[in-house]
Design a protein around this motif. Sequence first.
Motif, PDB file in Angstrom:
ATOM      1  N   PRO A  63       0.823  -1.211   0.000  1.00 27.72           N
ATOM      2  CA  PRO A  63       0.000   0.000   0.000  1.00 27.72           C
ATOM      3  C   PRO A  63       0.857   1.260   0.000  1.00 27.72           C
ATOM      4  N   THR A  64       0.487   2.197  -0.873  1.00 25.31           N
ATOM      5  CA  THR A  64       1.207   3.479  -0.941  1.00 25.31           C
ATOM      6  C   THR A  64       0.267   4.662  -0.743  1.00 25.31           C
ATOM      7  N   TYR A  65      -1.025   4.374  -0.528  1.00 32.65           N
ATOM      8  CA  TYR A  65      -2.015   5.444  -0.407  1.00 32.65           C
ATOM      9  C   TYR A  65      -3.063   5.040   0.619  1.00 32.65           C
ATOM     10  N   HIS A  66      -3.497   5.995   1.420  1.00 40.56           N
ATOM     11  CA  HIS A  66      -4.629   5.743   2.307  1.00 40.56           C
ATOM     12  C   HIS A  66      -5.698   6.799   2.074  1.00 40.56           C
ATOM     13  N   SER A  67      -6.943   6.360   2.103  1.00 44.13           N
ATOM     14  CA  SER A  67      -8.066   7.270   1.921  1.00 44.13           C
ATOM     15  C   SER A  67      -8.309   8.064   3.207  1.00 44.13           C
ATOM     16  N   SER A  68      -9.279   8.971   3.133  1.00 40.93           N
ATOM     17  CA  SER A  68      -9.606   9.779   4.314  1.00 40.93           C
ATOM     18  C   SER A  68     -10.238   8.936   5.411  1.00 40.93           C
ATOM     19  N   HIS A  69     -10.695   7.734   5.080  1.00 43.17           N
ATOM     20  CA  HIS A  69     -11.291   6.834   6.068  1.00 43.17           C
ATOM     21  C   HIS A  69     -10.274   5.830   6.612  1.00 43.17           C
ATOM     22  N   GLN A  70      -9.035   5.953   6.156  1.00 42.03           N
ATOM     23  CA  GLN A  70      -7.989   5.035   6.590  1.00 42.03           C
ATOM     24  C   GLN A  70      -6.857   5.823   7.241  1.00 42.03           C
ATOM     25  N   SER A  71      -5.849   5.076   7.664  1.00 41.34           N
ATOM     26  CA  SER A  71      -4.617   5.642   8.197  1.00 41.34           C
ATOM     27  C   SER A  71      -3.463   4.904   7.534  1.00 41.34           C
ATOM     28  N   PRO A  72      -2.219   5.353   7.728  1.00 39.50           N
ATOM     29  CA  PRO A  72      -1.097   4.583   7.178  1.00 39.50           C
ATOM     30  C   PRO A  72      -1.119   3.121   7.614  1.00 39.50           C
ATOM     31  N   ALA A  73      -1.573   2.854   8.821  1.00 38.77           N
ATOM     32  CA  ALA A  73      -1.583   1.475   9.319  1.00 38.77           C
ATOM     33  C   ALA A  73      -2.639   0.618   8.641  1.00 38.77           C
ATOM     34  N   THR A  74      -3.724   1.243   8.158  1.00 40.67           N
ATOM     35  CA  THR A  74      -4.803   0.468   7.554  1.00 40.67           C
ATOM     36  C   THR A  74      -4.880   0.642   6.039  1.00 40.67           C
ATOM     37  N   ALA A  75      -3.883   1.289   5.438  1.00 37.87           N
ATOM     38  CA  ALA A  75      -3.867   1.497   3.987  1.00 37.87           C
ATOM     39  C   ALA A  75      -3.850   0.152   3.258  1.00 37.87           C
ATOM     40  N   THR A  76      -4.504   0.102   2.094  1.00 32.51           N
ATOM     41  CA  THR A  76      -4.599  -1.163   1.361  1.00 32.51           C
ATOM     42  C   THR A  76      -4.183  -1.050  -0.101  1.00 32.51           C
ATOM     43  N   ARG A  77      -4.192   0.139  -0.683  1.00 31.46           N
ATOM     44  CA  ARG A  77      -4.048   0.245  -2.134  1.00 31.46           C
ATOM     45  C   ARG A  77      -2.702   0.830  -2.559  1.00 31.46           C
ATOM     46  N   GLN A  78      -2.124   0.227  -3.586  1.00 36.01           N
ATOM     47  CA  GLN A  78      -0.909   0.751  -4.204  1.00 36.01           C
ATOM     48  C   GLN A  78      -1.286   1.509  -5.462  1.00 36.01           C
ATOM     49  N   LEU A  79      -0.965   2.798  -5.476  1.00 32.56           N
ATOM     50  CA  LEU A  79      -1.229   3.649  -6.630  1.00 32.56           C
ATOM     51  C   LEU A  79       0.043   4.203  -7.247  1.00 32.56           C
ATOM     52  N   ASP A  80       1.180   4.001  -6.586  1.00 32.75           N
ATOM     53  CA  ASP A  80       2.449   4.606  -7.003  1.00 32.75           C
ATOM     54  C   ASP A  80       3.398   3.536  -7.528  1.00 32.75           C
ATOM     55  N   PHE A  81       4.059   3.833  -8.653  1.00 35.58           N
ATOM     56  CA  PHE A  81       4.885   2.838  -9.325  1.00 35.58           C
ATOM     57  C   PHE A  81       6.131   3.486  -9.913  1.00 35.58           C
ATOM     58  N   VAL A  82       7.167   2.655 -10.108  1.00 34.97           N
ATOM     59  CA  VAL A  82       8.434   3.105 -10.672  1.00 34.97           C
ATOM     60  C   VAL A  82       8.777   2.213 -11.864  1.00 34.97           C
ATOM     61  N   PHE A  83       9.164   2.834 -12.963  1.00 31.66           N
ATOM     62  CA  PHE A  83       9.556   2.126 -14.175  1.00 31.66           C
ATOM     63  C   PHE A  83      10.955   2.573 -14.583  1.00 31.66           C
ATOM     64  N   ALA A  84      11.704   1.678 -15.209  1.00 30.40           N
ATOM     65  CA  ALA A  84      13.048   2.020 -15.664  1.00 30.40           C
ATOM     66  C   ALA A  84      13.362   1.270 -16.949  1.00 30.40           C
ATOM     67  N   SER A  85      14.177   1.901 -17.794  1.00 26.40           N
ATOM     68  CA  SER A  85      14.682   1.212 -18.976  1.00 26.40           C
ATOM     69  C   SER A  85      15.338  -0.085 -18.554  1.00 26.40           C
ATOM     70  N   ARG A  86      15.227  -1.111 -19.388  1.00 27.59           N
ATOM     71  CA  ARG A  86      15.662  -2.447 -18.956  1.00 27.59           C
ATOM     72  C   ARG A  86      17.130  -2.477 -18.555  1.00 27.59           C
ATOM     73  N   GLY A  87      17.997  -1.785 -19.287  1.00 30.36           N
ATOM     74  CA  GLY A  87      19.404  -1.773 -18.914  1.00 30.36           C
ATOM     75  C   GLY A  87      19.651  -1.079 -17.598  1.00 30.36           C
TER      76      GLY A  87
END
Length: 283
Positions: free
Chosen positions: A226-250
Motif C-alpha cells: 500500500p502506498t495510499y490511504h483514503s480519508s477513512h484510513q490511516s497509514p496502518a490500515t492502507a490497502t491500495r498501491q497507486l504509485d509505481f516506478v519504471f526504468a529502462s531495462r538496462g
Amino acid sequence: MKIISWNIARRVSPWHCLLDMDVDIALLQEAAEPPAEVAERIEVDPAPWRTAGADADRPWRAAVVRLSDRACVEWIEPKSIEVAGPGEFAVSRPGTLAAATVTPPNADPQSPILPFVVISMYAPWLRPHTSTKSSWILSDGSAHRAISDLSVFIGQQARHRLLAAGDLNILRGYGDYGDTYWAKRYESVFARMEALGLSLVGPEAPHGRQADPWPDELPPASKNVPTYHSSHQSPATATRQLDFVFASRGLAKSVKVRALNEPDRWGPSDHCRIAIEVAGSDS
C-alpha cells in the motif's frame, strides 16, 4: 544516487520533510509552490505551479527537485502540444509530467553512473463524457496520455536510459472489487510501458509493508504494497498501491525501490514516500 517519488497532496509540511532527508532528487506529484524558506534551499524546474484544465483551481503540478550537490540536473522544458516543435517535450496536459537529465558530478570511474532521464508523472482523475450519464471516475486515460508524452524519450529499441515514477491512480494485478473489466484496463498501462522497454521495478514486497489485515479485493499472491490511504484510513490500515516506478531495462538492473510505508515512516501525505536508489551501472 538517492531519489524520492512522492505525491505530496498539495501540502506544505512535506516540503520541510524533504529538507531533512538524505536525498539527491525528488520526483513530486500534486506539488504546490514551496514556501520561501524551502525554495531558497532547493532547485526546481521553472514550470508554472499549475496543472492545466478548465477548472482554474489547480495550483499544483508534477515537479523534479534537486536537493543535494551530489547530483547535476538539467531540466527539460515541457511544452503544450500546440506550441511544441519537433524533438521537444510535448505534454498533453501541462502539470502532469516533469523531466530532467541527471548525473552525479563526481562519479566513481570504477562504478560509473551515466546520465539518465528522470520523469515525475501523475495521472489525474477523469470523468466520462456527459452523454454517458456515468458516475465513474477513471485515470487510465490520463496514464496513457502520460505514456504517449514520455515516449519521446525512447529513441531506440534498447540502451535508452529513463526512470519514470509517480502516482498513476490505477491498480496492479486486479480491478476495483475484483472486476476483470477494470483489471484489463489497468493492465494495459503496465503492458504499454513494458512494450516501450520500461520495466516495472517496484515497489513490491518484500520491499515495503503489505496490507494487514489482507483486503478481500487483493489476490492472495499479490506483491502489492500500500502506498495510499483514503480519508477513512490511516497509514496502518492502507490497502491500495497507486504509485509505481519504471526504468529502462538496462538501467533497471541498477535500481532498487522501496515503499517507506511503515506507519511511523509514512510521512505527512496521504501517499507514502517511494525510495529509489540507482547504483553504479553498465553502459
